[in-house]
Design an enzyme around this catalytic site. Structure first.
Site, PDB file in Angstrom:
ATOM      1  N   HIS A 131     -17.731 -13.137 -21.823  1.00  0.00           N
ATOM      2  CA  HIS A 131     -17.454 -11.989 -22.684  1.00  0.00           C
ATOM      3  C   HIS A 131     -16.167 -12.301 -23.445  1.00  0.00           C
ATOM      4  CE1 HIS A 131     -16.192  -7.815 -23.575  1.00  0.00           C
ATOM      5  NE2 HIS A 131     -17.426  -7.439 -23.299  1.00  0.00           N
ATOM      6  N   ASP A 208     -14.394 -12.829 -13.466  1.00  0.00           N
ATOM      7  CA  ASP A 208     -14.618 -11.578 -14.188  1.00  0.00           C
ATOM      8  C   ASP A 208     -15.804 -10.888 -13.519  1.00  0.00           C
ATOM      9  OD1 ASP A 208     -15.594  -9.644 -15.860  1.00  0.00           O
ATOM     10  OD2 ASP A 208     -15.489 -10.840 -17.689  1.00  0.00           O
ATOM     11  N   GLN A 211     -19.526  -7.103 -14.423  1.00  0.00           N
ATOM     12  CA  GLN A 211     -20.955  -6.805 -14.271  1.00  0.00           C
ATOM     13  C   GLN A 211     -21.450  -6.997 -12.839  1.00  0.00           C
ATOM     14  OE1 GLN A 211     -22.807  -5.445 -16.595  1.00  0.00           O
ATOM     15  NE2 GLN A 211     -21.306  -5.623 -18.244  1.00  0.00           N
ATOM     16  N   LYS A 234     -17.808   0.789 -15.273  1.00  0.00           N
ATOM     17  CA  LYS A 234     -19.098   0.104 -15.125  1.00  0.00           C
ATOM     18  C   LYS A 234     -19.661   0.260 -13.715  1.00  0.00           C
ATOM     19  CE  LYS A 234     -18.035  -3.367 -18.603  1.00  0.00           C
ATOM     20  NZ  LYS A 234     -18.802  -2.995 -19.790  1.00  0.00           N
ATOM     21  N   CYS A 372     -20.479  -8.754 -27.377  1.00  0.00           N
ATOM     22  CA  CYS A 372     -19.153  -9.385 -27.191  1.00  0.00           C
ATOM     23  C   CYS A 372     -19.291 -10.771 -26.574  1.00  0.00           C
ATOM     24  CB  CYS A 372     -18.211  -8.527 -26.348  1.00  0.00           C
ATOM     25  SG  CYS A 372     -17.802  -6.982 -27.124  1.00  0.00           S
TER      26      CYS A 372
HETATM   27  N1  PLP Z   1     -16.375  -8.851 -18.953  1.00  0.00           N
HETATM   28  C1  PLP Z   1     -17.672  -8.560 -18.939  1.00  0.00           C
HETATM   29  C2  PLP Z   1     -18.628  -9.527 -18.311  1.00  0.00           C
HETATM   30  C3  PLP Z   1     -18.127  -7.368 -19.503  1.00  0.00           C
HETATM   31  O1  PLP Z   1     -19.427  -7.083 -19.489  1.00  0.00           O
HETATM   32  C4  PLP Z   1     -17.190  -6.485 -20.079  1.00  0.00           C
HETATM   33  C5  PLP Z   1     -17.643  -5.258 -20.747  1.00  0.00           C
HETATM   34  O2  PLP Z   1     -18.763  -5.155 -21.199  1.00  0.00           O
HETATM   35  C6  PLP Z   1     -15.836  -6.828 -20.045  1.00  0.00           C
HETATM   36  C7  PLP Z   1     -15.470  -8.027 -19.481  1.00  0.00           C
HETATM   37  C8  PLP Z   1     -14.794  -5.922 -20.595  1.00  0.00           C
HETATM   38  O3  PLP Z   1     -14.713  -4.753 -19.831  1.00  0.00           O
HETATM   39  P1  PLP Z   1     -13.761  -3.563 -20.274  1.00  0.00           P
HETATM   40  O4  PLP Z   1     -14.110  -3.247 -21.700  1.00  0.00           O
HETATM   41  O5  PLP Z   1     -14.115  -2.459 -19.340  1.00  0.00           O
HETATM   42  O6  PLP Z   1     -12.367  -4.032 -20.132  1.00  0.00           O
END
Ligand code: PLP
Length: 414
Positions: A131, A208, A211, A234, A372
């Site tokens: 992401h 990270d 998900q 999430k 993203c």
């Molecule tokens: N990393 C992953 C794999 C994501 O799916 C997301 C959000 O969709 C993020 C990071 C960023 O999360 P946040 O916008 O809650 O900081």
């Protein structure tokens, strides 16, 4: 309920759906079918009530007051931190930092780790499926320090090509940052094996978990990762709050991320002495009801049981995959062997955005676009996908309506 494979799972769909008030909503005159859980998940009544309770009965600032309200809410907030520690099996409660979310947690590590350990010519290793939140903070750091980003490639199923890892790791590799589960492809990465390999070369790993946390049991000690980040929203909790888990040794070494109230032992104009972790990293008044609400959300999913959630969601994924692959011209992007309940797809000759608009008219919320993950789109040579991401409150009947909706959209758009 009993699944098609005969497994009994603790999923009482009727009760669970009652717990989520928004699922009763009509959108464009149709019952809402919410398949955008990867973007943000819906909130159970327990979380909504905890937030309402905070503002109607408990509102006060934490860590600072001697009065009853302040003392009581401080205890509750710190109790929430302990619950989160237990949920991910961190060794110490001071390894749990409240952040604004996944993005904030990654930026914190990039800033603090980068300041101490990254020099000109050093390398940071990511994967092709990250992401943007797990790309840009490292890119900014690399620009500042004249360091270099390297990328673990993926195959056409959307799995990491781990044979290339040995070649990609060099004496200059200072950190590996990778996603546990891809938000676009659903691929579940073999994080534990990657951490073990990295550690044999003394390279720390940031995971990270944005998900992964809603779908799987995460055990940071078992994974042995150095950092694990996720967002509250999430995992059925509030927005604007998240968690950074960091091993004690790193957090002790790190300087503060931001300056402000709450992070200090003493301050003079000449010098400030900082508090220990976690307070060292939590400048300013935090998202108090967010932290409390996040712990309530974790209690909620633990009551159902992540193993039950996993079995049920796997069944939903299988069901939807079978339905969608039968539609002529539809191609699923991301067919890894290990997959979470996320399906990205494209339909020949149809722009994902147009499909998304028609599905919306039918009350179906999906995500369309690059999610993203533009480098991932570049890998597949596509501008975007339509993504359906399921949670444990979704049903096979909803997937049937979704499948019919896709067919209808295709007939309208062709
Ligand atoms: N990393 C992953 C794999 C994501 O799916 C997301 C959000 O969709 C993020 C990071 C960023 O999360 P946040 O916008 O809650 O900081």
């Amino acid at each position: 309920m009993t699944t098609e494979t005969g497994t009994i799972v603790n999923i009482d769909l009727k009760k669970i759906r009652e717990d989520f008030p928004i699922l009763k909503k009509q959108v464009n005159g149709k019952p809402l079918i919410y398949f955008d859980n990867g973007a943000t998940a819906q909130k159970p009544k327990a979380v909504i009530e905890a937030i309402t309770k905070y503002y109607s009965e408990q509102n006060s600032n934490i860590h600072r007051g001697v009065h009853t309200l302040s003392r009581e809410i401080t205890v509750e907030y710190e109790h929430a931190r302990e619950k989160i520690q237990k949920h991910i099996n961190a060794r110490y409660v001071h390894e749990i930092i409240f952040t604004k979310g996944t993005t904030d947690g990654i930026n914190l590590v990039a800033h603090c780790f980068g300041k101490l350990y990254i020099q000109e010519g050093d390398e940071i290793l990511l994967t092709e499926m990250e992401h943007h939140s797990n790309i840009i903070p490292w890119q900014l750091l690399c620009e500042e320090k004249k360091a270099k980003l390297k990328v673990i490639p993926i195959n056409d199923k959307g799995e990491l090509i781990l044979d290339e890892l040995d070649q990609l790791i060099s004496s200059k590799t200072k950190l590996i940052a990778l996603t546990h589960i891809s938000n676009t492809l659903g691929t579940i990465n073999p994080v534990k094996a990657i951490v073990a390999k990295a550690h044999r070369k003394n390279i720390p790993v940031l995971v990270d978990g944005a998900q992964a946390i809603p779908h799987t049991k995460v055990d940071v000690r078992d994974l042995d990762c150095d950092f694990y980040v996720f967002s509250g929203h999430k995992v059925f909790g509030p927005t604007g709050v998240g968690i950074l888990y960091g091993k004690e040794k790193w957090l002790n070494a790190f300087p503060p991320y931001q300056g402000g109230g709450g992070i200090i032992k003493t301050v003079t104009f000449e010098k400030t002495e900082y508090a220990e972790s976690p307070l060292k990293f939590e400048a300013g008044t935090p998202h108090i009801e967010g932290g409390i609400g996040l712990a309530v959300a974790l209690d909620y999913i633990n009551e159902i049981g992540l193993e039950h959630i996993h079995i049920y969601e796997t069944e939903l994924l299988q069901y939807a995959t079978n339905q969608l692959t039968a539609i002529p011209g539809l191609r699923i992007i991301g067919t890894a062997k290990e997959k979470a309940s996320v399906i990205s797809f494209i339909v020949e000759g149809i722009h994902p955005f147009d499909m998304g608009l028609i599905l919306d008219k039918l009350g179906i919320a999906v995500r369309t676009g690059h999610h993203c993950t533009q480098p991932l789109m570049q890998h597949f040579g596509i501008p975007g996908t339509i993504r359906a991401s399921f949670a444990f409150y979704n049903t096979k009947e909803e997937i049937d309506v979704f499948t019919e909706g896709i067919k209808k959209a295709i007939s309208m758009l062709r």
